[in-house]
Design a protein around this motif. Structure first.
Motif, short mmCIF file in Angstrom:
data_model
loop_
_atom_site.label_atom_id
_atom_site.label_comp_id
_atom_site.label_asym_id
_atom_site.label_seq_id
_atom_site.Cartn_x
_atom_site.Cartn_y
_atom_site.Cartn_z
N HIS A 58 67.17 -8.02 -131.09
CA HIS A 58 66.53 -8.11 -132.42
C HIS A 58 67.02 -6.98 -133.31
CE1 HIS A 58 63.56 -8.67 -135.57
NE2 HIS A 58 63.24 -7.38 -135.44
N VAL A 59 67.06 -5.78 -132.77
CA VAL A 59 67.48 -4.63 -133.57
C VAL A 59 68.93 -4.78 -134.01
CG1 VAL A 59 67.92 -2.14 -133.52
CG2 VAL A 59 65.81 -3.05 -132.53
N THR A 60 69.83 -5.04 -133.08
CA THR A 60 71.25 -5.10 -133.43
C THR A 60 71.57 -6.28 -134.35
OG1 THR A 60 71.68 -6.26 -131.34
CG2 THR A 60 72.03 -3.88 -131.38
N SER A 61 70.91 -7.41 -134.14
CA SER A 61 71.18 -8.58 -134.99
C SER A 61 70.69 -8.35 -136.42
CB SER A 61 70.54 -9.84 -134.40
OG SER A 61 69.12 -9.73 -134.36
N MET A 62 69.55 -7.67 -136.57
CA MET A 62 69.04 -7.40 -137.91
C MET A 62 69.90 -6.37 -138.64
SD MET A 62 66.71 -9.52 -138.40
CE MET A 62 66.23 -8.88 -140.01
N LEU A 97 66.41 2.47 -131.85
CA LEU A 97 66.05 2.29 -130.44
C LEU A 97 65.25 3.48 -129.92
CD1 LEU A 97 69.32 0.69 -128.98
CD2 LEU A 97 67.14 -0.43 -129.49
N ARG A 98 65.55 4.66 -130.39
CA ARG A 98 64.74 5.80 -129.98
C ARG A 98 63.30 5.66 -130.45
NH1 ARG A 98 68.20 11.43 -130.73
NH2 ARG A 98 70.03 10.84 -129.47
N GLN A 99 63.11 5.10 -131.64
CA GLN A 99 61.76 4.87 -132.16
C GLN A 99 61.00 3.88 -131.28
OE1 GLN A 99 60.13 6.13 -135.00
NE2 GLN A 99 61.78 7.65 -135.05
N LEU A 100 61.75 3.04 -130.55
CA LEU A 100 61.13 2.04 -129.68
C LEU A 100 61.02 2.52 -128.24
CD1 LEU A 100 63.00 -1.09 -131.09
CD2 LEU A 100 60.58 -0.51 -131.45
N ALA A 151 74.92 5.07 -135.12
CA ALA A 151 73.89 6.09 -135.30
C ALA A 151 72.58 5.45 -135.73
CB ALA A 151 74.34 7.12 -136.32
N LEU A 152 72.66 4.48 -136.63
CA LEU A 152 71.46 3.80 -137.12
C LEU A 152 70.75 3.04 -136.00
CD1 LEU A 152 69.57 2.84 -139.34
CD2 LEU A 152 71.28 1.12 -139.99
N VAL A 153 71.51 2.29 -135.20
CA VAL A 153 70.90 1.55 -134.09
C VAL A 153 70.32 2.52 -133.06
CG1 VAL A 153 71.43 0.06 -132.11
CG2 VAL A 153 72.27 -0.54 -134.39
#
Length: 649
Positions: A284-288, A333-336, A327-329
């Motif tokens: 979900h993260v990478t696709s968005m 992911l760290r936030q998750l 870096a953004l991803v």
């Protein structure tokens, strides 16, 4: 008729073919001087390295044009440089004909910025030099200077010299004068390179010279695969530790990844937090991010360094390079709750790595994400359209990656591919109408894992008609088809999922005609052709492609087999691949099942000369090359269109 052996679907084939150095069937060999399009008579570099890693050099070379192709390549010189950190100066540029020098006029030396530079990135300029009156026998002489006042990693210097790689090197001399001590590693099959070192007045000197001419290019060889061990290399670096190389940028990466998430990406986190930790959440993260951020498509420097832009700048501009997106991803992911860091890597289908182990800036050309959820490691490339957290893309499989983890920078290897990671299955029914000399073909194609990547998100770029045509073209020859149809599918998602595509078509004049009657050809698939490629005098490895599993099942109806069915069944196993064919009669149909499991991406050159390979090759030729099923009509052969069309519900 291709009979549905989807050994490489069109998209995978296109990617794989970029790896292959295909040639004719003459004896495989290393190129000789007669094969060269030009000779580099002189190649001389004088390099000065400062204590902070900045450097300057003068490069001088002289090429003799031997063939028509070199008139274009040698007659037009191109190079690029970063104008934010470097300067470029032409010292001398001439064409030499019969000993007479013809200088390049200043107006034919162009130094212009490349297009598409983005906010926050350095300006890359391109130098183009057009040499006058270049003909066969001409010599092109160029001497230029580059001064670099800022480097990607402060205090670090590295360089790599490869000799004879696709070029006839007659003379080559490199002299490095350094204010800091350098480490030198040499890989020299054939003893081509002379290396000398000395120190004079606090300056460390390193001289690298060719002992004799060298030309390393493979010719007249199919499916060639080479690695760094084929060539002489010299690597030079100011440290032997990879973590020391990137130490100056670790805090920069950490500050950017740990910064607040811009509001534009908050909805990604909101939705992701409702998901269970694991591949679905990561996808979900990478696709968005792929949907919201446009990939610029290169390894762009910032102030000469390989660091990302701030997250706020990425959000504001809506685009980014590989470092930005990784870096953004990582930040999301760290936030998750994941461990996540950027990893440097060399992105290529079949990269040639240096045999030495010294740190080198040139060892990487791309940035990806390493992440861990406590149980599983993920290797993610957010620059791709398709998100594939369950596996890994072929262009970053099984190679070194330098993970910029603030806890511990480490050089690790990405996972190897396995046959279970990528599967293609073709299940087909062929109903033969002997009187009409036609086949009605219906069935399904299944793709899972890496094999499904080429079709993921396909409708975001192409119409259904265009995709349908691509699918049908992998199955048979559209020019022979009276009609065809592909079932409905949804290829709008950016997330890789298992895919099943149904189809039906009618093909005219597809049967083999023999003196014993009509025949259904079991055409040699791509793997059989690869294993039967010429290996006499071969100098490279044999490229098979990344590990993958294929299964083809064909049911042939309305006809009876002529002859013994057992003669076409076969099974061959080896450490490189397993291949089998099973032919049987089942419910009034001739059933052929082929299986191929690729275990290794290539067969080493030494193994190609082994008795084991010779035996396997002979079995493959006898079992799979040039096979066909001779058949005769059943007493009541009826073409049942209604039943075949059930595949569409």
């Amino acid at each position: 008729m291709r009979h549905f052996w989807i050994g490489r679907i069109a998209s995978i084939a296109a990617m794989t073919l970029t790896l292959l150095l295909c040639a004719n069937l003459a004896d495989a060999r290393w190129a000789s001087k007669e094969d060269a399009s030009f000779i580099r008579h002189i190649n001389k570099m004088e390099i000065e390295v400062n204590a902070d890693g900045t450097f300057s050099y003068i490069h001088e070379f002289e090429d003799e044009v031997l063939k028509e192709s070199a008139r274009r390549s040698a007659g037009s010189f191109r190079t690029g440089y970063n104008s934010n950190t470097s300067t470029f100066t032409v010292i001398e540029a001439n064409t030499i004909n019969g000993g007479k020098k013809i200088p390049v006029e200043q107006k034919y030396i162009q130094d212009k910025p490349l297009a598409s530079t983005g906010k926050g990135f350095d300006e890359i300029r391109q130098v183009l030099i057009a040499f006058p009156k270049v003909d066969i026998g001409s010599r092109i002489r160029l001497k230029y200077r580059i001064n670099t006042n800022q480097v990607p990693f402060a205090g670090f210097y590295s360089n790599t010299f490869v000799f004879g790689n696709n070029r006839y090197d007659k003379k080559n001399s490199i002299h490095i004068k350094s204010k800091m001590k350098l480490i030198v590693a040499k890989h020299d099959p054939g003893n081509y390179v002379l290396l000398s070192k000395w120190k004079r007045k606090d300056i460390y000197n390193y001289k690298i010279e060719l002992r004799r001419p060298i030309y390393r290019r493979i010719v007249d060889e199919e499916l060639a695969s080479v690695d760094g061990s084929f060539y002489p290399w010299v690597d030079i670096a100011s440290t032997s530790h990879w973590e020391s190389m990137v130490a100056p940028v670790v805090s920069t990466y950490e500050n950017i990844i740990s910064s607040p998430i811009p509001k534009i990406f908050s909805s990604i986190l909101t939705t992701a937090k409702k998901m269970k930790k694991g591949p679905e959440q990561v996808n979900h993260v990478t696709s968005m991010i792929s949907e919201k951020i446009h990939y610029l498509g290169d390894w762009r420097p910032i102030n000469g360094g390989h660091v990302p832009r701030p997250l706020t700048t990425i959000a504001k501009t809506g685009f980014g390079d590989c470092k930005d997106m990784s870096a953004l991803v990582s930040a999301l992911l760290r936030q998750l709750g994941y461990k996540a860091s950027v990893g440097f890597i060399y992105r290529d289908w079949n990269p040639t790595h240096s045999p030495t182990k010294l740190p080198r800036v040139a060892a990487f050309n791309h940035a990806v994400v390493w992440a861990n959820d406590g149980d599983k490691d993920y290797w993610l490339d957010p620059t791709n359209l398709a998100s594939f957290s369950e596996g890994i893309y072929e262009d970053i499989i099984d190679r070194p990656s330098l993970v910029i983890d603030p806890a511990k920078v480490r050089l690790v290897r990405t996972p190897k591919a396995t046959p279970t990671d990528s599967k293609i299955e073709a299940d087909t029914i062929v109903t033969i109408d002997p009187k009409a000399h036609s086949y009605q073909v219906s069935g399904s194609l299944g793709y899972s894992g890496r094999a499904a990547i080429p079709y993921t998100g396909a409708t975001l770029n192409s119409s259904k008609k265009s995709i349908d045509y691509r699918i049908i073209s992998t199955l048979g020859q559209p020019g022979r088809m009276e009609s065809w149809k592909v079932g409905d599918y949804d290829l709008s998602s950016r997330i890789v999922k298992d895919l099943n595509i149904r189809f039906i078509y009618t093909e005219k004049d597809a049967e083999f005609r023999t003196s014993a009657g009509p025949a259904f050809p079991l055409t040699s698939n791509w793997f059989v052709k690869t294993m039967l490629a010429k290996t006499k005098n071969r100098v490279s490895n044999l490229f098979l492609g990344q590990p993958i599993s294929y299964r083809r099942r064909i049911r042939i109806r309305n006809v009876d087999i002529v002859g013994k069915k057992d003669t076409l069944s076969c099974e061959i196993k080896s450490q490189w691949a397993d291949i089998s064919r099973d032919l049987k009669i089942e419910k009034n149909a001739i059933v052929v099942v082929d299986n191929i499991v690729i275990k290794q991406k290539e067969i080493p050159n030494a193994s190609l000369r082994s008795k084991q390979f010779a035996v396997i090759r002979q079995k493959i030729r006898r079992c799979f090359d040039g096979s066909a099923i001779i058949y005769r009509s059943k007493t009541k052969a009826v073409l049942t269109k209604r039943k075949s069309c059930r595949i569409f519900g």
